[in-house]
Structure formats: structure tokens, C-alpha cells
Design a protein around this motif. Structure first.
Motif, short mmCIF file in Angstrom:
data_model
loop_
_atom_site.label_atom_id
_atom_site.label_comp_id
_atom_site.label_asym_id
_atom_site.label_seq_id
_atom_site.Cartn_x
_atom_site.Cartn_y
_atom_site.Cartn_z
N PRO A 199 4.19 10.32 15.99
CA PRO A 199 2.80 10.30 15.55
C PRO A 199 2.81 9.94 14.01
CG PRO A 199 4.26 12.52 15.71
CD PRO A 199 5.06 11.44 16.53
N PHE A 200 3.87 9.84 13.36
CA PHE A 200 4.13 9.19 12.01
C PHE A 200 3.34 7.95 12.02
CE2 PHE A 200 5.01 10.35 7.53
CZ PHE A 200 5.18 8.97 6.96
N MET A 201 4.11 7.11 12.72
CA MET A 201 3.99 5.61 12.73
C MET A 201 2.34 5.35 13.37
SD MET A 201 6.51 4.40 11.38
CE MET A 201 5.97 2.73 11.68
N ARG A 202 1.98 6.18 14.24
CA ARG A 202 0.62 5.98 14.97
C ARG A 202 -0.32 6.44 13.60
NH1 ARG A 202 2.39 8.31 20.00
NH2 ARG A 202 1.69 10.52 18.99
N TRP A 203 -0.05 7.16 12.80
CA TRP A 203 -0.87 7.61 11.66
C TRP A 203 -0.83 6.41 10.74
CZ3 TRP A 203 0.89 8.43 6.39
CH2 TRP A 203 -0.13 8.74 5.50
N VAL A 204 0.11 5.95 10.46
CA VAL A 204 0.55 4.93 9.59
C VAL A 204 -0.19 3.49 9.75
CG1 VAL A 204 2.04 2.98 8.62
CG2 VAL A 204 2.73 5.38 8.68
N ASP A 205 -0.32 3.23 11.17
CA ASP A 205 -0.88 2.12 11.91
C ASP A 205 -2.24 2.22 11.71
OD1 ASP A 205 1.46 0.70 12.39
OD2 ASP A 205 1.67 1.50 14.35
N ARG A 206 -2.97 3.48 11.85
CA ARG A 206 -4.14 3.74 11.91
C ARG A 206 -4.77 3.47 10.53
NH1 ARG A 206 -3.40 8.05 15.42
NH2 ARG A 206 -3.23 9.67 13.71
N ARG A 207 -3.94 3.93 9.40
CA ARG A 207 -4.24 3.71 8.26
C ARG A 207 -4.34 2.49 7.73
NH1 ARG A 207 -4.71 8.41 4.64
NH2 ARG A 207 -5.32 6.65 3.19
N MET A 208 -3.45 1.83 8.41
CA MET A 208 -3.24 0.09 8.04
C MET A 208 -4.41 -0.72 8.56
SD MET A 208 -1.60 0.39 5.22
CE MET A 208 -1.63 -1.19 5.15
N GLY A 209 -5.04 0.00 9.82
CA GLY A 209 -6.13 -1.02 10.56
C GLY A 209 -5.31 -1.67 11.56
N ARG A 210 -4.05 -1.31 11.98
CA ARG A 210 -3.37 -1.91 13.17
C ARG A 210 -3.69 -1.23 14.50
NH1 ARG A 210 0.79 -2.48 9.08
NH2 ARG A 210 1.72 -0.20 9.37
N ALA A 211 -3.80 -1.80 15.16
CA ALA A 211 -4.01 -1.40 16.75
C ALA A 211 -2.77 -0.44 17.11
CB ALA A 211 -4.44 -2.22 17.70
N PRO A 226 0.87 -1.19 -0.15
CA PRO A 226 0.01 -0.02 0.08
C PRO A 226 0.81 1.12 0.03
CG PRO A 226 -0.80 -1.58 1.63
CD PRO A 226 0.52 -2.00 1.33
N TRP A 227 0.48 2.18 -0.54
CA TRP A 227 1.23 3.47 -0.81
C TRP A 227 1.65 4.34 0.85
CZ3 TRP A 227 0.14 8.35 0.93
CH2 TRP A 227 -1.15 8.51 1.70
N VAL A 228 0.75 3.90 1.62
CA VAL A 228 0.97 4.33 2.98
C VAL A 228 2.27 3.77 3.51
CG1 VAL A 228 0.34 4.56 5.19
CG2 VAL A 228 -1.31 5.11 3.52
N GLU A 229 2.35 2.42 3.32
CA GLU A 229 3.55 1.76 3.73
C GLU A 229 4.60 2.04 2.82
OE1 GLU A 229 2.04 -2.00 6.08
OE2 GLU A 229 2.31 -2.19 4.02
N LYS A 230 4.58 2.14 1.59
CA LYS A 230 5.96 2.75 0.79
C LYS A 230 6.23 4.07 1.17
CE LYS A 230 4.23 0.37 -3.30
NZ LYS A 230 3.82 0.66 -4.85
#
Length: 424
Positions: free
Chosen positions: A411-423, A354-358
Motif C-alpha cells: 500500500p505504501f509503494m502504491r501511494w508513492v507511485d500515485r503521488r509521483m504519477g507512475r502507473a 520530491p519529499w514523497v520519495e525522500k
């Protein structure tokens, strides 16, 4: 207070801080490296008679920096290799391999070009600048890496990709450091490039990989067999943490003796020994030993890192940016916010992530201890033109990376985890 007593006090403060501070700043905006660098900067700005640390001009300081950063990196690489849970394969390791095979060469080429065209460095110094600023640091990038080995939480592609990249690219950037060294006095560029290609790139990478594999297999066998036998005949315990430190130093030294890349060998040996234990041994304590080994390596790394980062703050306070020009500063900023992210996104064009992870993997190109090791090593090996300017650019880039990435990581990694549906 005498200077050496004050330095001991600073070292004790760093070690105590490593024990106390992480628990106080968990999930906070600030990071431990930021605190240490700021503390070192403040201390060395006080009106005290402190020694001037100047690796740009002082041979002893530069040699000391090379040895300390070398030790920090090899211990960090061992810990990095031990915590990878995925078995090596093109599919499992693709997120890191794209960064290593495509993004890293693109980054080196772009920074070297800007160093030559924009800053006005000689070709050898420009290549050196690109090489030392290419690796994602395995030490300072710990906050965006996977956790300890054998965790129940699956490894996501962002943290795994950054962990794998940080583990391998310190060894794979070394050929380009040697290329810069070879270019300093090169009279026949074609012959120099041919020799570099087969020796520094081909042989040394191959030998580093081979030594890492063989030593990793052998040390895993020795540890678990010897541990069983000793427990049967003596009331003693072989500590896994002590063994991994010894194994790390042996792997690095033996590989360097045959002129392979020790950084690469240490990481490969850690991965191989972990896989060997998982597949070949049926011992209930194996997972506990792996965790103990990882924690011991991480604790040693963090202890020495705290002292080093305080010293780095001191270097910044006592002239580490003295030769920095506006163009040099812009190259460092461009690397962090343009070149590395763009190179990363280009490298992921063939990927289905996914582009978010890229975007996350591409953004966190943290520069740190490994870059200073490479620069000190190269400066100790050859007389580079305009080397003081290179030092200032690298110091500045590392400083910006510590603050920018350190403040944005949570904050960046929390945003990524939320976008990817991770807790969270």
C-alpha cells in the motif's frame, strides 16, 4: 518421526513454498517472510521433540547461523549489483549515497547512544548494537528494490536508492562491527581508534572496492570470451547462472584472503561485470545472460532464505526474546519508526528529490538477515558484555521490521507511485 526427517520435511516445505506462495500473494497485504516466520513459530510451538536453536548461548548454533546468513547475503548482494541499470556516478547514484554517507552513520550513533544510555549496555556492546542494526537488508528489502536487469520500465529514485543502499551498506557497516570488537578489550582508546581508522575503515574498504573492481572486470572478460570459444569447439553451453554463483564465491573468498570486505567486493564486482559486458562486448545474448545470472542468484537466495526464516521463527518460539527488556524493545521500535526515518530525511536535505520519495526511502529501513550475520560474527569473535540482551533486541527489531514493513510495503509503494504519477 525422527528429528532429522522432520527437519528435512520443513526444508522441503520451505523450498516448495518459495515456488508456490509468491504467485498466490502477489499484490496482497501479506509477504513471504511473514508467512515463513509465522510458520516456523507455529511449528516450534507444537509439542514435538524438536532441537532447540539458541545462537545466543550455543556456539554450534551461532556458527551455523553465521555461515548460513553469510551465504544468503553474498548471493543477494551479487543479484543486487546485477540488476542496477544506472551507470555509477555521483548524480545517478545520489539517492543511495546520501543514505550511505549521512543516514547510516547517524543511525549507528543514535542506536549506540540509546543502547548505552537507555538500555545500560557497555560501550562496546552499544556500538555493536548500532552497527548490526544499521544496514538495510539486501535480502528482505527485495520488495522495495528495482526489478530484473534491462527492464523497459525506468528505475525510479525510491526503488533505485533503496537497492543501492542495500547493496553497499552491508559492506560499509562492517568497519563499525570491527570497532565494537576492538573496544571490548581496549586499554588505550585513542590508539585503538587510530588503528581502526586506517586498517578496518581505510584499508579494508579500499581493498574490498579494488578487489571487486578487478575481479569483476576479469570475470566478465573470462565468461564472454570463454563462452564464445567453447561454443565453437564443443556442443555445450556455459550457463550464466552457474557462472555467477561461482564468481560470487570466488570474489568473496579472494577478497577476504587479503582482508578486504568481501560483501563490498561482491557488490562492486557484480556492478563492474555488468558495466563491462554492456560497454566492451557486442554480443546479442549479453542481456539474456545477465537476466539468467540475476535469476539464478535470486532463486538460490530465496530457497535458502525460506529455510532460514522458518528457523528464525523457531528461534523466536524457543527463547529468542527471553532477555528482551522494555527499554530494549523501545530502542528497536524507535529505530524503525523514528531514528531511521529521521536520519534519512536529514540526509536528504541537500537533495532535490520530491519529499514523497525522500519519505519512502527513509521509511523502508528494513532489518533482517545481514543484522543477524553481523551479530553472530561479532559474538563468535569476542566476548561482549550483556550479549544476550543484544541478541534479544536484534531479534525483536528484525521481527517487527518483517511484519511492519512486510504489511505496509504494497500500500505504501502504491501511494508513492500515485503521488509521483507512475502507473500501478
Amino acid at each position: 518421526m525422527s528429528t532429522h526427517i522432520l527437519l528435512l520435511l520443513l526444508a522441503g516445505t520451505a523450498l516448495l513454498g518459495t515456488f508456490i506462495i509468491p504467485g498466490l500473494i502477489r499484490d496482497k497485504l501479506v509477504s513471504l517472510p511473514i508467512i515463513y516466520v509465522a510458520f516456523g513459530f507455529a511449528i516450534f510451538n507444537l509439542p514435538l521433540d524438536l532441537p532447540l536453536m539458541n545462537p545466543e548461548d550455543a556456539r554450534l548454533d551461532r556458527q551455523l547461523m553465521e555461515y548460513i546468513t553469510e551465504f544468503i547475503v553474498i548471493v543477494s548482494l551479487a543479484a543486487t549489483g546485477l540488476k542496477l541499470d544506472r551507470d555509477p556516478s555521483l548524480k545517478n547514484w545520489s539517492s543511495g549515497l546520501f543514505m550511505l554517507g549521512i543516514a547510516m552513520p547517524l543511525t549507528i550513533a543514535a542506536v549506540a547512544f540509546l543502547g548505552w544510555w537507555w538500555v545500560g549496555l557497555a560501550p562496546a556492546s552499544a556500538v555493536l548494537l548500532g552497527a548490526v542494526l544499521a544496514p538495510t537488508d539486501p535480502v528482505l528489502a527485495a520488495n522495495v528494490q528495482v526489478g530484473p536487469p534491462n527492464e523497459d520500465v525506468p528505475e525510479d529514485d525510491v526503488r533505485f536508492g533503496l537497492t543501492l543502499e542495500a547493496g553497499l551498506n552491508d559492506g560499509l557497516a562492517f568497519p563499525f562491527v570491527y570497532l565494537a570488537i576492538a573496544l571490548v578489550d581496549a586499554t588505550n582508546v585513542r590508539a585503538t581508534l587510530l588503528e581502526w581508522a586506517w586498517w578496518d575503515f581505510g584499508y579494508r574498504i579500499g581493498m574490498g572496492t579494488l578487489m571487486g573492481y578487478l575481479i569483476g572486470r576479469g570475470l566478465a572478460w573470462i565468461f564472454y570470451r570463454f563462452k564464445q570459444k567453447m561454443s565453437e569447439v564443443r556442443d555445450t553451453e556455459i550457463e550464466a547462472g552457474f557462472f555467477i554463483l561461482a564468481a560470487t564465491l570466488l570474489t568473496y573468498a579472494l577478497t577476504e584472503l587479503v582482508e578486504g570486505y568481501g560483501f563490498l567486493a561482491v557488490f562492486v564486482a557484480a556492478v563492474v561485470s555488468r558495466r563491462s559486458a554492456d560497454k566492451d562486448l557486442d554480443i546479442e545474448e549479453t542481456k539474456a545472460d545477465q537476466l539468467e545470472s540475476y535469476e539464478a542468484a535470486e532463486q538460490v537466495e530465496q530457497a535458502v532464505l525460506g529455510i532460514f526464516l522458518i528457523a528464525f521463527g523457531g528461534i523466536i518460539a524457543t527463547g529468542g526474546l527471553y532477555d528482551l527488556t522494555l527499554n530494549g524493545a523501545l530502542v528497536g521500535i524507535a529505530l524503525i519508526i523514528v531514528i531511521r526515518p529521521a536520519a534519512g530525511l536529514l540526509s536528504f536535505l541537500p537533495s532535490s528529490l520530491p519529499w514523497v520519495e525522500k519519505l519512502a526511502i527513509s521509511y523502508f529501513g528494513i532489518r533482517g538477515v545481514g543484522s543477524l550475520y553481523y551479530l553472530a560474527y561479532a559474538h563468535n569473535s569476542e566476548a561482549f558484555p550483556s550479549i544476550d540482551g543484544v541478541w534479544s533486541i536484534v531479534n525483536f527489531t528484525m521481527l517487527v521490521s518483517i511484519f511492519l514493513h512486510g504489511l505496509s510495503v504494497n500500500p505504501f509503494m502504491r501511494w508513492v507511485d500515485r503521488r509521483m504519477g507512475r502507473a500501478d
